[in-house]
Write an enzyme that holds these catalytic residues in place. Structure first.
Site, PDB file in Angstrom:
ATOM      1  N   THR A 176      -1.991 -13.685  16.568  1.00 45.72           N
ATOM      2  CA  THR A 176      -3.007 -14.674  16.945  1.00 45.72           C
ATOM      3  C   THR A 176      -4.407 -14.212  16.549  1.00 45.72           C
ATOM      4  O   THR A 176      -4.748 -13.030  16.647  1.00 45.72           O
ATOM      5  CB  THR A 176      -2.959 -14.914  18.462  1.00 45.72           C
ATOM      6  OG1 THR A 176      -1.662 -15.396  18.808  1.00 45.72           O
ATOM      7  CG2 THR A 176      -4.005 -15.916  18.901  1.00 45.72           C
ATOM      8  N   GLY A 228      -1.968  -8.316  23.049  1.00 44.01           N
ATOM      9  CA  GLY A 228      -1.808  -7.380  24.157  1.00 44.01           C
ATOM     10  C   GLY A 228      -1.575  -5.961  23.695  1.00 44.01           C
ATOM     11  O   GLY A 228      -0.966  -5.711  22.652  1.00 44.01           O
ATOM     12  N   GLU A 239       3.593 -17.565  23.384  1.00 47.16           N
ATOM     13  CA  GLU A 239       4.856 -17.828  22.676  1.00 47.16           C
ATOM     14  C   GLU A 239       5.042 -19.317  22.388  1.00 47.16           C
ATOM     15  O   GLU A 239       6.149 -19.839  22.405  1.00 47.16           O
ATOM     16  CB  GLU A 239       6.066 -17.290  23.476  1.00 47.16           C
ATOM     17  CG  GLU A 239       5.947 -15.847  23.899  1.00 47.16           C
ATOM     18  CD  GLU A 239       5.677 -14.905  22.742  1.00 47.16           C
ATOM     19  OE1 GLU A 239       6.037 -15.243  21.604  1.00 47.16           O
ATOM     20  OE2 GLU A 239       5.106 -13.837  22.968  1.00 47.16           O
TER      21      GLU A 239
END
Length: 691
Positions: free
Chosen positions: A149, A188, A444
């Site tokens: 992303t 993350g 997701e």
């Protein structure tokens, strides 16, 4: 000095109240718990891991909500490292590790390392790359993250801006961020923890006849080091850091990363299915690229299976607390002076918010088990070279991920509101659960965007059924669409209650017919009338939800005849009540869509609310035992309101009076003085330093 509050007791004994709730139901909790959670030794593993973690001071949760965000990350990293040491000390396996992360109940800075990072290497790396990287990953010699992303693109992977340009002379790739919006974002573990990253970038290759021009071969995956092994500082050509506070995930370092013509070797491109020839510089595909989606469907499957446990936590707190909480007397009591205040859960206005959600936890359970089996069987077939099941798996995982995370996220908030004022406090145990789970409807695959994949699949299936209505069906969806096409001209709408009895097969057929009819309407609009896709997107989303609800209802109904572990009386009848409540509540909430598609007789809709009230009355005596069957330890719940011993008010008061650090400091509230903490004379300098 004696504390007179030590002598105070609640007006009502919460422990005795919960015991009375248990005595009012004959459900065998241990038996139902094993039915729900018996697979793979879940219950035994939970107890084994809980016995270890609960004794470690580092994992105490009393003060978590009082910590700042930087402190939460530091605590999260300390706990992640401790779990790795405990794993080795206790000789735990990977399932034990997963249980430890579940019970720890915070997003670990190591989480992406053992999920997306290792899964991508396992799925997309060549054998040689796996032989090099997997030992380092599994031994935690490196810590990885997954950088896909970007600041400007999330769902649209094809629109990613980061580039990987092949240099045929040096046999290297140049990773570059051409715009600010090309910054990797939200990834993350990347902000402060990861040493390496899987980076998704557009592969640019020089044209053979004109090397100054580049051809874009689309997004590809690369594995690269992003921080120095000794100093843990970013490598030259990389800017990387944490993006800052979020709604939840205080312990996770979601990061940003920007590249400035950063060079990586040829071997950095994961090459199980695609590579660049070092001889010709041509892009070469090896094997079938579709299997790459297995990583995504696996993660979505995990999210679907986890949704039941997340919602069960919120419902457990809500059911236990509203069984103990008392407010107001019954207005119609024959002797109002002698009447006691009613339990909050006895009010229909509270039941209608909590009990359908209790039923939903079981609906999510049986579809979670369905998803587990579908993924397992599909992967076995795919590994043999047959990619036929991939479309069904991808569609089911997309639609169910959207629906299940919506039900869980909205359900947590509904439970919180149904508990009144105390639901707003830290003692509810829902603060962290609520804020952390808010990410799931987006990660997701955004819950609205991914439903297009379901709709596209259903339109294709309906097109095939229309073109060849007598073709041998490949799956249940084909059977449903063929049945619909043969019967749509003489459809008789179903009724829910017949001769005073709820007809369960009719309920299932109602949901099936709605899904089929909406699929045919979408086919008609898109294929026959050629309507624009963008204008149809709301319709397509509604189609996906209807199809996914049909899956939940069907799997719940099928559980009554396919259960491998028979349950003793009255549990099967209570679960059937849960099935009816979930299905009819869902039907009532979407009554217009069911009548519009000729699925249900309009007059039958008018009786739904009375039927739902009757079902809630049937379910009410069993509510506490049903939530107990989910076997969520008090240590994990960390909720004063949801304590299994019913000591709600004692715990709430103790948290405020004895354990709140704010009450251990005396402040100076006089505006004339700059002093903040009485006697410190600091003039607010500590506050300014933190700012």
């Amino acid at each position: 000095m004696p504390d007179f509050t030590d002598r105070l007791k609640p007006a009502h004994d919460g422990t005795a109240t919960l015991q009375a709730e248990h005595d009012g139901s004959a459900i065998n909790v241990a038996e139902l718990a094993r039915h729900l959670l018996g697979r793979d030794g879940f219950l035994e593993r939970q107890q084994k891991v809980l016995n270890v973690l609960s004794k470690e001071a580092l994992f105490k949760k009393d003060q978590q909500l009082n910590l700042s965000r930087p402190e939460r990350y530091q605590l999260g990293l300390a706990r992640s490292k401790a779990i790795q040491r405990i794993i080795r000390r206790e000789s735990w396996n990977h399932e034990d590790y997963s249980m430890a992360e579940y019970l720890n109940d915070e997003m670990s800075p190591y989480f992406l390392h053992m999920s997306m990072f290792v899964t991508t290497v396992r799925e997309q790396a060549s054998k040689e790359q796996q032989a090099y990287w997997m030992p380092k990953i599994l031994n935690y010699d490196i810590i990885g993250c997954y950088a896909q992303t970007e600041l400007g693109h999330g769902s649209n992977v094809r629109g990613l801006e980061t580039t990987a340009t092949w240099d045929p002379l040096k046999k290297e790739f140049e990773i570059h961020s051409p715009h600010l919006t090309a910054s990797k974002w939200w990834n993350g573990s990347m902000g402060r923890t990861a040493t390496h990253a899987i980076v998704v970038a557009q592969l640019l290759l020089p044209k053979a006849n004109n090397p100054t021009e580049l051809t874009n071969h689309g997004p590809q995956t690369f594995i690269l080091q992003i921080r120095d092994k000794e100093t843990h500082r970013s490598l030259p050509g990389i800017a990387v850091g944490d993006i800052g506070p979020k709604y939840g995930y205080a312990s996770m370092d979601n990061g940003y990363m920007v590249f400035d013509h950063f060079r990586i070797p040829e071997s950095a491109m994961l090459s199980r299915y695609a590579e660049v020839s070092d001889k010709t510089g041509a892009f070469v595909r090896t094997g079938h690229p579709a299997v790459v989606y297995g990583s995504l469907t696996f993660v979505r499957g995990q999210i679907i299976m986890h949704a039941r446990l997340v919602l069960a936590r919120a419902v457990t707190v809500a059911v236990r607390y509203t069984s103990i909480r008392r407010q107001f007397k019954d207005r119609d009591a024959s002797n109002s002076a002698a009447a006691v205040e009613m339990k909050v859960l006895d009010y229909p206005t509270v039941q209608i918010r909590i009990l359908p959600l209790l039923a939903t936890t079981f609906a999510l359970h049986y579809t979670g088990e369905y998803m587990y089996e579908l993924y397992r069987k599909s992967r076995q077939t795919i590994e043999t070279g047959d990619f036929g099941p991939l479309a069904q798996l991808h569609s089911a995982s997309s639609g169910l991920k959207s629906l299940c995370t919506m039900l869980a996220a909205d359900g947590i908030e509904t439970c919180r509101r149904a508990m009144g004022g105390h639901g707003f406090g830290g003692g509810s145990g829902l603060v962290g659960l609520n804020s952390d789970y808010l990410s799931k409807p987006t990660v997701e695959g955004d819950n609205w965007m991914i439903t297009q994949q379901v709709a596209a699949y259903l339109i294709k299936k309906m097109t095939d059924a229309v073109n060849d209505p007598n073709a041998p069906p490949k799956d249940p969806t084909d059977e449903l669409f063929q049945f619909y096409l043969k019967n749509r001209s003489h459809r008789i709408p179903q009724t829910v209650v017949q001769d005073g009895t709820i007809n369960d097969p009719s309920i299932v057929e109602i949901f099936q017919w709605r899904a089929a009819d909406l699929s045919h309407r979408a086919y008609q609009a898109r294929v026959v009338e050629r309507k624009g896709w963008t204008k149809m997107m709301i319709t397509l989303h509604n189609l996906s939800r209807a199809y996914s609800e049909f899956i939940l209802v069907t799997n719940f109904y099928n559980s009554f005849s396919t259960s491998s572990s028979p349950l003793s009386t009255p549990t099967p009848a209570v679960l059937r009540t849960c099935f009816r409540l979930y299905a009819l509540y869902t039907l009532d909430q979407n009554a217009a869509a069911f009548t519009m598609t000729n699925s249900i007789a309009p007059e039958s809709v008018y009786t739904l609310q009375d039927t739902i009230l009757d079902l809630m009355t049937e379910l009410r005596p069993h509510a506490v035992k049903l939530v107990d069957a989910w076997s969520i330890p008090d240590w994990l719940l960390h909720s004063a309101l949801g304590r299994s011993d019913g000591k709600v008010y004692e715990e709430l008061f103790d948290m405020a009076h004895r354990r709140n650090p704010l009450n251990k400091v005396t402040f100076n509230p006089d505006w004339r003085s700059e002093e903040i903490v009485l006697g410190s004379g600091d003039g607010g300098r500590q506050v300014l330093a933190k700012l």
